[in-house]
Design a protein around this motif. Structure first.
Motif, PDB file in Angstrom:
ATOM      1  N   UNK A 211       0.908  -1.087   0.060  1.00 50.86           N
ATOM      2  CA  UNK A 211      -0.157   0.153   0.018  1.00 50.86           C
ATOM      3  C   UNK A 211       0.865   1.270   0.050  1.00 50.86           C
ATOM      4  N   UNK A 212       0.389   2.501  -0.623  1.00 53.34           N
ATOM      5  CA  UNK A 212       1.232   3.603  -0.467  1.00 53.34           C
ATOM      6  C   UNK A 212       1.143   4.066   0.712  1.00 53.34           C
ATOM      7  N   UNK A 213       2.053   5.076   1.105  1.00 53.00           N
ATOM      8  CA  UNK A 213       2.201   5.623   2.627  1.00 53.00           C
ATOM      9  C   UNK A 213       1.538   7.188   2.448  1.00 53.00           C
ATOM     10  N   UNK A 214       0.940   7.820   3.485  1.00 55.14           N
ATOM     11  CA  UNK A 214       0.584   9.238   3.743  1.00 55.14           C
ATOM     12  C   UNK A 214       1.527   9.963   3.514  1.00 55.14           C
ATOM     13  N   UNK A 215       1.598  11.346   2.941  1.00 51.97           N
ATOM     14  CA  UNK A 215       2.403  12.195   3.089  1.00 51.97           C
ATOM     15  C   UNK A 215       2.034  13.201   4.245  1.00 51.97           C
ATOM     16  N   UNK A 216       2.692  13.460   5.058  1.00 55.82           N
ATOM     17  CA  UNK A 216       2.201  14.372   6.416  1.00 55.82           C
ATOM     18  C   UNK A 216       1.933  15.828   5.719  1.00 55.82           C
ATOM     19  N   UNK A 217       1.035  16.519   6.398  1.00 61.16           N
ATOM     20  CA  UNK A 217       0.858  17.812   6.151  1.00 61.16           C
ATOM     21  C   UNK A 217       1.851  18.711   6.310  1.00 61.16           C
ATOM     22  N   UNK A 218       2.754  18.605   7.419  1.00 62.23           N
ATOM     23  CA  UNK A 218       3.908  19.560   7.114  1.00 62.23           C
ATOM     24  C   UNK A 218       4.647  19.471   6.011  1.00 62.23           C
ATOM     25  N   UNK A 219       5.148  18.186   5.287  1.00 62.04           N
ATOM     26  CA  UNK A 219       5.724  18.130   4.035  1.00 62.04           C
ATOM     27  C   UNK A 219       5.020  18.467   2.703  1.00 62.04           C
ATOM     28  N   UNK A 248       0.245   9.119  -7.745  1.00 54.06           N
ATOM     29  CA  UNK A 248      -1.083   9.275  -7.330  1.00 54.06           C
ATOM     30  C   UNK A 248      -1.295  10.756  -7.527  1.00 54.06           C
ATOM     31  N   UNK A 249      -2.543  10.917  -7.971  1.00 51.00           N
ATOM     32  CA  UNK A 249      -2.906  12.563  -8.434  1.00 51.00           C
ATOM     33  C   UNK A 249      -3.062  13.226  -6.930  1.00 51.00           C
ATOM     34  N   UNK A 250      -3.324  12.544  -5.879  1.00 53.81           N
ATOM     35  CA  UNK A 250      -3.437  12.931  -4.423  1.00 53.81           C
ATOM     36  C   UNK A 250      -1.926  13.358  -4.090  1.00 53.81           C
ATOM     37  N   UNK A 251      -1.614  14.730  -3.595  1.00 51.21           N
ATOM     38  CA  UNK A 251       0.012  14.933  -3.147  1.00 51.21           C
ATOM     39  C   UNK A 251       0.104  14.387  -1.796  1.00 51.21           C
ATOM     40  N   UNK A 252      -0.984  13.912  -1.258  1.00 51.84           N
ATOM     41  CA  UNK A 252      -0.771  13.239   0.086  1.00 51.84           C
ATOM     42  C   UNK A 252      -0.490  11.991   0.249  1.00 51.84           C
ATOM     43  N   UNK A 253      -0.334  11.210  -1.086  1.00 55.45           N
ATOM     44  CA  UNK A 253      -0.364   9.876  -0.998  1.00 55.45           C
ATOM     45  C   UNK A 253       1.225   9.771  -2.028  1.00 55.45           C
ATOM     46  N   UNK A 254       1.964   8.696  -1.542  1.00 53.37           N
ATOM     47  CA  UNK A 254       3.450   8.675  -2.261  1.00 53.37           C
ATOM     48  C   UNK A 254       3.278   7.058  -2.312  1.00 53.37           C
ATOM     49  N   UNK A 255       4.065   6.645  -3.289  1.00 54.96           N
ATOM     50  CA  UNK A 255       4.300   5.204  -3.555  1.00 54.96           C
ATOM     51  C   UNK A 255       5.178   4.718  -2.088  1.00 54.96           C
ATOM     52  N   UNK A 256       4.838   3.180  -2.070  1.00 51.91           N
ATOM     53  CA  UNK A 256       5.611   2.611  -0.934  1.00 51.91           C
ATOM     54  C   UNK A 256       7.036   2.905  -1.242  1.00 51.91           C
ATOM     55  N   UNK A 257       8.071   3.298  -0.267  1.00 47.33           N
ATOM     56  CA  UNK A 257       9.239   3.377  -0.501  1.00 47.33           C
ATOM     57  C   UNK A 257      10.137   2.111  -0.899  1.00 47.33           C
ATOM     58  N   UNK A 258       9.500   0.788  -0.770  1.00 48.36           N
ATOM     59  CA  UNK A 258      10.155  -0.516  -1.121  1.00 48.36           C
ATOM     60  C   UNK A 258      10.528  -0.238  -2.671  1.00 48.36           C
ATOM     61  N   UNK A 259       9.606   0.539  -3.276  1.00 50.40           N
ATOM     62  CA  UNK A 259       9.911   0.683  -4.698  1.00 50.40           C
ATOM     63  C   UNK A 259      11.220   1.565  -5.017  1.00 50.40           C
ATOM     64  N   UNK A 260      11.616   2.231  -4.250  1.00 48.79           N
ATOM     65  CA  UNK A 260      12.673   2.933  -4.456  1.00 48.79           C
ATOM     66  C   UNK A 260      13.958   1.812  -4.511  1.00 48.79           C
ATOM     67  N   UNK A 261      13.893   0.912  -3.618  1.00 44.18           N
ATOM     68  CA  UNK A 261      14.962  -0.100  -3.773  1.00 44.18           C
ATOM     69  C   UNK A 261      15.086  -0.856  -5.144  1.00 44.18           C
ATOM     70  N   UNK A 262      13.983  -0.917  -5.919  1.00 44.50           N
ATOM     71  CA  UNK A 262      13.947  -1.216  -7.207  1.00 44.50           C
ATOM     72  C   UNK A 262      14.594  -0.138  -8.234  1.00 44.50           C
ATOM     73  N   UNK A 263      14.279   0.969  -7.812  1.00 45.63           N
ATOM     74  CA  UNK A 263      14.863   2.246  -8.653  1.00 45.63           C
ATOM     75  C   UNK A 263      16.156   2.033  -8.385  1.00 45.63           C
ATOM     76  N   UNK A 264      16.900   2.078  -7.257  1.00 48.50           N
ATOM     77  CA  UNK A 264      18.208   1.937  -7.081  1.00 48.50           C
ATOM     78  C   UNK A 264      18.871   0.871  -7.843  1.00 48.50           C
TER      79      UNK A 264
END
Length: 379
Positions: A211-219, A248-264
């Motif tokens: 599941x994606x993660x929520x981006x906090x309001x402060x960010x 995601x169209x909603x800026x408050x939602x980001x892909x799961x950081x595990x995907x970044x491991x694949x990008x790396x």
């Protein structure tokens, strides 16, 4: 000169057929032969390497027209782990810490104040650390296992800790043994990218399924510049096959950081497959083309500088985006190319099946390539 018993286990008569031996000395576990080579250096190696290897020794040759005499140095083969690899373990643990800290702050949006108040909160980033180190370690272990299979002296992986954006600069192994032939050079060179790409695909698929993660309001408060990591074609292909989004169209939602491991994993695959010097791509192409590989390697820095110039002067990208990245790798590849590739003792051509595997490997690497892997946007 040492007694004959001190070198009784060594194939001295084989050496004498191509080397005028004047003196033999022991230096610890090494045996040094002084004299004059009767044939060119590479030919001398080809003639004596197998006999010394069968006796349990590696051979190094130093010939020079300006020196009074030539040297042949034989040392016992060391293949395996001698004692506890403290340096490897220390670097690995340091990289676990650096990736977990960077992952917590950058990819899981855990404020520094929260980490200072509760250091255990950093463990929420363990999936990111497992993903990044998993793909890097699998890549290097591919080299290590194949090196051991071919009885070539290779070190365990050294993982390099760093700071933003991933907490690591990657991992390397040291190939200390000699390459007996092109087949061995190819197998060791290609094992890393193929193993790493397999791990990268698995990690990417897992990340896309989480599941994606929520981006906090402060960010999200205010506006400013944001670094964007664009998707390689392979990542988009895997997302399409799994029917999962990569944004995601909603800026408050980001892909799961595990995907970044694949990008790396994909990013480092591209860099490792540059066909220069002793990078994986240099090993593979040296095995496929022989000495002609060096002509290809000479073109790589110019190509990377050309990409940087095109991005900057034609497309308008800034130096702190992918322009600087390709300039840096242009300079580094020029240095690596100047250092030269690994030269196998037996330079007989590679067989056709391995040529096909090499072409496929470079093709898979092309699926990980982007002209603009990193760019800066304003939000």
């Amino acid at each position: 000169m040492d007694s004959a018993d001190s070198t009784a286990e060594l194939p001295v008569e084989t050496l004498r057929s191509v080397f005028q031996l004047r003196e033999t000395q022991r230096d610890g576990d090494r045996v040094i032969f002084y004299g004059e080579s009767l044939v060119p250096e590479q030919m001398l190696l080809r003639e004596v390497w197998r006999a010394f290897r069968d006796a349990g020794y590696e051979v190094q040759v130093s010939t020079s027209s300006g020196a009074r005499e030539d040297l042949v140095v034989a040392r016992p083969v060391t293949n395996g782990i001698d004692g506890v690899p403290w340096k490897n373990l220390g670097l690995f643990l340091a990289t676990v810490v650096s990736t977990m800290l960077v992952g917590a702050l950058t990819w899981y949006y855990i404020p520094l104040s929260e980490l200072l108040a509760n250091p255990l909160a950093v463990f929420r980033a363990w999936p990111f650390t497992a993903a990044v180190l998993g793909v890097l370690a699998t890549h290097e272990l591919g080299h290590y296992v194949m090196g051991r299979y071919h009885d070539v002296d290779v070190s365990l992986p050294y993982v390099i800790p760093f700071i933003f954006p991933f907490g690591t600069l990657g991992a390397i192994i040291r190939m200390r043994g000699q390459m007996p032939n092109r087949k061995t050079l190819f197998d060791i060179g290609v094992a890393g990218p193929l193993a790493g790409l397999a791990a990268t695909s698995v990690v990417t698929a897992v990340g896309l399924s989480l599941p994606p993660i929520e981006v906090p309001a402060w960010a999200l408060q205010g506006t400013g510049q944001v670094i964007v990591f664009n998707n390689p074609p392979l990542l988009n292909l895997l997302a399409s096959l799994l029917g999962q989004p990569t944004e995601y169209a909603d800026p408050g939602v980001a892909v799961n950081p595990v995907i970044i491991g694949g990008w790396v994993g994909m990013f480092f695959t591209v860099l490792n497959l540059l066909p220069v010097g002793q990078l994986d791509g240099g090993h593979i192409l040296r095995a496929m083309l022989g000495e002609s590989q060096e002509r290809v390697a000479a073109l790589v820095p110019a190509l990377l500088f050309g990409i940087a110039g095109y991005l900057h002067y034609v497309l308008g990208y800034a130096l702190n985006e992918s322009v600087g990245l390709w300039v840096f790798w242009g300079l580094l590849s020029a240095f690596i190319a100047f250092k030269g590739p690994a030269n196998p003792i037996d330079d007989s051509p590679l067989d056709s099946p391995r040529i096909v595997v090499g072409v496929v490997t470079f093709g898979l690497g092309a699926l990980c390539f982007l002209l603009v892997p990193i760019e800066v946007t304003t939000v």
